[in-house]
Design a protein around this motif. Sequence first.
Motif, PDB file in Angstrom:
ATOM      1  N   GLU A 162      79.102  25.303 -59.951  1.00 54.30           N
ATOM      2  CA  GLU A 162      79.147  26.127 -58.735  1.00 54.30           C
ATOM      3  C   GLU A 162      79.514  25.273 -57.520  1.00 54.30           C
ATOM      4  O   GLU A 162      80.175  25.751 -56.600  1.00 54.30           O
ATOM      5  CB  GLU A 162      77.813  26.868 -58.544  1.00 54.30           C
ATOM      6  N   PRO A 219      76.948  25.356 -52.596  1.00 54.65           N
ATOM      7  CA  PRO A 219      76.624  26.542 -53.412  1.00 54.65           C
ATOM      8  C   PRO A 219      75.262  27.124 -53.087  1.00 54.65           C
ATOM      9  O   PRO A 219      75.028  28.308 -53.319  1.00 54.65           O
ATOM     10  CB  PRO A 219      76.669  26.007 -54.858  1.00 54.65           C
ATOM     11  N   CYS A 253      74.685  18.456 -55.882  1.00 51.53           N
ATOM     12  CA  CYS A 253      75.980  18.664 -56.552  1.00 51.53           C
ATOM     13  C   CYS A 253      77.118  17.869 -55.923  1.00 51.53           C
ATOM     14  O   CYS A 253      78.181  17.722 -56.512  1.00 51.53           O
ATOM     15  CB  CYS A 253      76.330  20.145 -56.546  1.00 51.53           C
ATOM     16  N   ARG A 292      77.687  33.966 -65.518  1.00 53.04           N
ATOM     17  CA  ARG A 292      77.840  32.820 -64.606  1.00 53.04           C
ATOM     18  C   ARG A 292      79.251  32.738 -64.048  1.00 53.04           C
ATOM     19  O   ARG A 292      80.154  33.391 -64.525  1.00 53.04           O
ATOM     20  CB  ARG A 292      77.528  31.540 -65.379  1.00 53.04           C
ATOM     21  N   PRO A 344      75.188  23.649 -64.528  1.00 52.26           N
ATOM     22  CA  PRO A 344      75.552  24.878 -63.803  1.00 52.26           C
ATOM     23  C   PRO A 344      75.698  24.676 -62.290  1.00 52.26           C
ATOM     24  O   PRO A 344      76.621  25.220 -61.671  1.00 52.26           O
ATOM     25  CB  PRO A 344      74.378  25.816 -64.108  1.00 52.26           C
ATOM     26  N   CYS A 345      74.832  23.855 -61.693  1.00 52.47           N
ATOM     27  CA  CYS A 345      74.938  23.653 -60.231  1.00 52.47           C
ATOM     28  C   CYS A 345      76.188  22.838 -59.893  1.00 52.47           C
ATOM     29  O   CYS A 345      76.779  23.009 -58.822  1.00 52.47           O
ATOM     30  CB  CYS A 345      73.687  22.977 -59.682  1.00 52.47           C
ATOM     31  N   GLU A 373      73.687  33.570 -53.946  1.00 54.35           N
ATOM     32  CA  GLU A 373      73.956  34.192 -55.250  1.00 54.35           C
ATOM     33  C   GLU A 373      75.256  34.981 -55.268  1.00 54.35           C
ATOM     34  O   GLU A 373      75.564  35.686 -54.325  1.00 54.35           O
ATOM     35  CB  GLU A 373      72.824  35.186 -55.572  1.00 54.35           C
ATOM     36  N   ASP A 406      79.826  25.025 -68.474  1.00 54.31           N
ATOM     37  CA  ASP A 406      78.487  24.524 -68.126  1.00 54.31           C
ATOM     38  C   ASP A 406      77.585  24.636 -69.343  1.00 54.31           C
ATOM     39  O   ASP A 406      78.047  24.899 -70.457  1.00 54.31           O
ATOM     40  CB  ASP A 406      77.917  25.248 -66.892  1.00 54.31           C
ATOM     41  N   CYS A 421      65.521  26.830 -59.845  1.00 54.26           N
ATOM     42  CA  CYS A 421      66.986  26.772 -59.981  1.00 54.26           C
ATOM     43  C   CYS A 421      67.629  28.142 -59.755  1.00 54.26           C
ATOM     44  O   CYS A 421      67.259  29.121 -60.392  1.00 54.26           O
ATOM     45  CB  CYS A 421      67.342  26.259 -61.367  1.00 54.26           C
ATOM     46  N   ARG A 422      68.610  28.167 -58.858  1.00 49.47           N
ATOM     47  CA  ARG A 422      69.264  29.446 -58.558  1.00 49.47           C
ATOM     48  C   ARG A 422      70.551  29.631 -59.370  1.00 49.47           C
ATOM     49  O   ARG A 422      71.318  30.551 -59.125  1.00 49.47           O
ATOM     50  CB  ARG A 422      69.541  29.577 -57.071  1.00 49.47           C
ATOM     51  N   PHE A 423      70.803  28.713 -60.313  1.00 46.95           N
ATOM     52  CA  PHE A 423      72.044  28.803 -61.093  1.00 46.95           C
ATOM     53  C   PHE A 423      71.798  29.298 -62.509  1.00 46.95           C
ATOM     54  O   PHE A 423      72.686  29.331 -63.330  1.00 46.95           O
ATOM     55  CB  PHE A 423      72.740  27.432 -61.100  1.00 46.95           C
TER      56      PHE A 423
END
Length: 395
Positions: free
Chosen positions: A167, A55, A13, A271, A163-164, A60, A184, A264-266
Motif C-alpha cells: 500500500e 497509506p 513503509c 486488498r 501488505p503495508c 482505508e 503481498d 494493522c489497517r492493512f
Amino acid sequence: MISLPEKSDCCGCSACYNICPVNAIEMQADQEGFAYPAVDGSICVKCGKCVNACPVCIGESQSEDDKTKAYWAINNDEKTRNESSSGGVFSVLAEKTLKNGGVVFGAAMSDNMRSVNHICISCSDDLPVLRGSKYMQSDISDMYRSVREYLDKNVEVLFSGAPCQIEGLLAFLGKDYDNLLCVDFICHGVPSVRVWNKYVDFVERKQGSGIRSVNFRSKAHGWHTISVSFSFEDGSKYESKESDDLFMKAFLNDVCLRPSCYKCRFKKIHRKSDVTLADFWGVDKLFPEIDDDKGTSLLMIHSEKGNRIFELSSDKIKSGEVDIKTVAIYNAAMIKSSPVNKNRTQFFSGLESKKFDKLVNKYAKPSLYRRIRRKLGKIKNSILKQTTKKAERFK
Ligand SMILES: Cc1cc2nc3c(=O)[nH]c(=O)nc-3n(C[C@H](O)[C@H](O)[C@H](O)COP(=O)(O)OP(=O)(O)OC[C@H]3O[C@@H](n4cnc5c(N)ncnc54)[C@H](O)[C@@H]3O)c2cc1C
Ligand code: SF4
Ligand code: SF4
Ligand code: SF4
C-alpha cells in the motif's frame, strides 16, 4: 506543519521517505529498533507530498470482498517448493516475470545476516536469495523510486512485500500501471531488527562462530512442524523447532512486534495487491488428500492482473479453488491483528541488560488471549473435522 501519522500508527513503509522531492526525510531507528521518518524542518518545503503518499494518512480503501478468489496451490518443482516457506508459489510468479524480461523486487537477508533489505533482481539465478520468509521488517530504502523508473521504461515489475509495503508503494506511485504486479502475504507482524541482532549475538557467542546462513522456515521435520536452522562459519549447524527457538517464541508470542502491527489497517480479504500469498493452514483438515506435509500455499487473487499471471502459471502449479471464508477460519492473521503481549514493555526495557534466553523465558509467554485462541482453534478444528466427515457420509 506537516502531519504524518502518530508513531504508533506508522508502519515504516518508507513511502514518505521515497517521495520527498528535497530529501528532507530520513528513516531513523528508535530505541526498539523500528524505523520512523524524521523530517528535517530546515530542508522541508512543506509541499505535503509525504502526507499524500502515506497509506496510513490516505486511510482505508473500500472493501469489495466478493471480488477475491482463493485457491490452494503447490509448485510442481519439488526442490523449489522445499526451499520456500509454503507451497513455493512466489517463485513461479517471479520466474514468469523474469522470463518476460521483467524485474522482481523482494526481501533478502544482508550478507552478515543482521538485517533484511528489499532488493531488485533481473535474473533467475538470484531468485534463491528472495525465497523464504524472513521474520523481521525489511528495509525498503529507495526501492519505490527504483520501481517507478522501471515502470516508466515499460519494464514488467513484480513487487513483493508486506501488505503495508504494497500500500505504501501504490500510494507513492499514485496511479495504476499495467506492467506492475503487486504480491503481498498474510502478515502476522514484524519483529524489530534490533531484537534479531540481540538474538544473533547470543547465538554466535554460544556457538563460538559467526552465522553464515539462516532459514526461518526449514522443512527438515515437515512443513507443519516449522523449524529454524542456521549454518555457522565453522561448518557447524543449529536447528530447532519454532516452539523451542528463542527468537520465534518472542515473535509468535507477540512480545516484539512493531506497534502498528497490533492495530494493522492493512489486514482484510480484498486488498490493493494483485495476489496475496500465505500458508494454507487447515489444509490437513479441509483437503487431507493433498496435504503431504511439504508445504501448501494459499493464493488469493484480487485483480484481473493477478488472474492473468495465475492462468499463465497453470503449467507450473497444481491448484484448486477454495471458499475464502472457510479458509479464513484457519488463518486469523488474514483479517485480525496480533494481540499486544502484556510484557512487551518489560521485554524491550530488558533487551540491553538481560541475557536473551532469560529475557525470552521471562517475558515471551503466550498471552491469555493467544492461549484462549489456540484452545478455541483446536475445538474449531475438531468440530470442522466432524462436520466434514458427516457431509462426506451423506454424499
Ligand atoms: C514477516 C512475515 C509474516 C508472515 N506471517 C504469516 C501469517 O501469519 N500467516 C500466513 O499464512 N503467512 C504468513 N507469512 C507468509 C508466508 O510465510 C509465506 O511467505 C508465503 O506463504 C509465501 O510463500 P511461498 O512458499 O509462496 O514463497 P516464499 O519463497 O517463501 O516467499 C518469499 C517471499 O516473501 C518475501 N518476504 C520474505 N520475507 C519478507 C519480509 N521480511 N518482508 C517483506 N517480504 C518478505 C520475499 O520477498 C519473497 O517474495 C508471513 C511472511 C512474513 C515475511
Ligand atoms: S512536506 Fe514535502 S518537503 Fe516537507 S518532508 Fe514532506 S515531502 Fe518533504
Ligand atoms: S508513509 Fe509509511 S513510513 Fe511514512 S509516515 Fe506514513 S506509514 Fe510511516
Ligand atoms: S502486521 Fe500490518 S503493519 Fe505490521 S508489517 Fe504486517 S502489514 Fe505491516
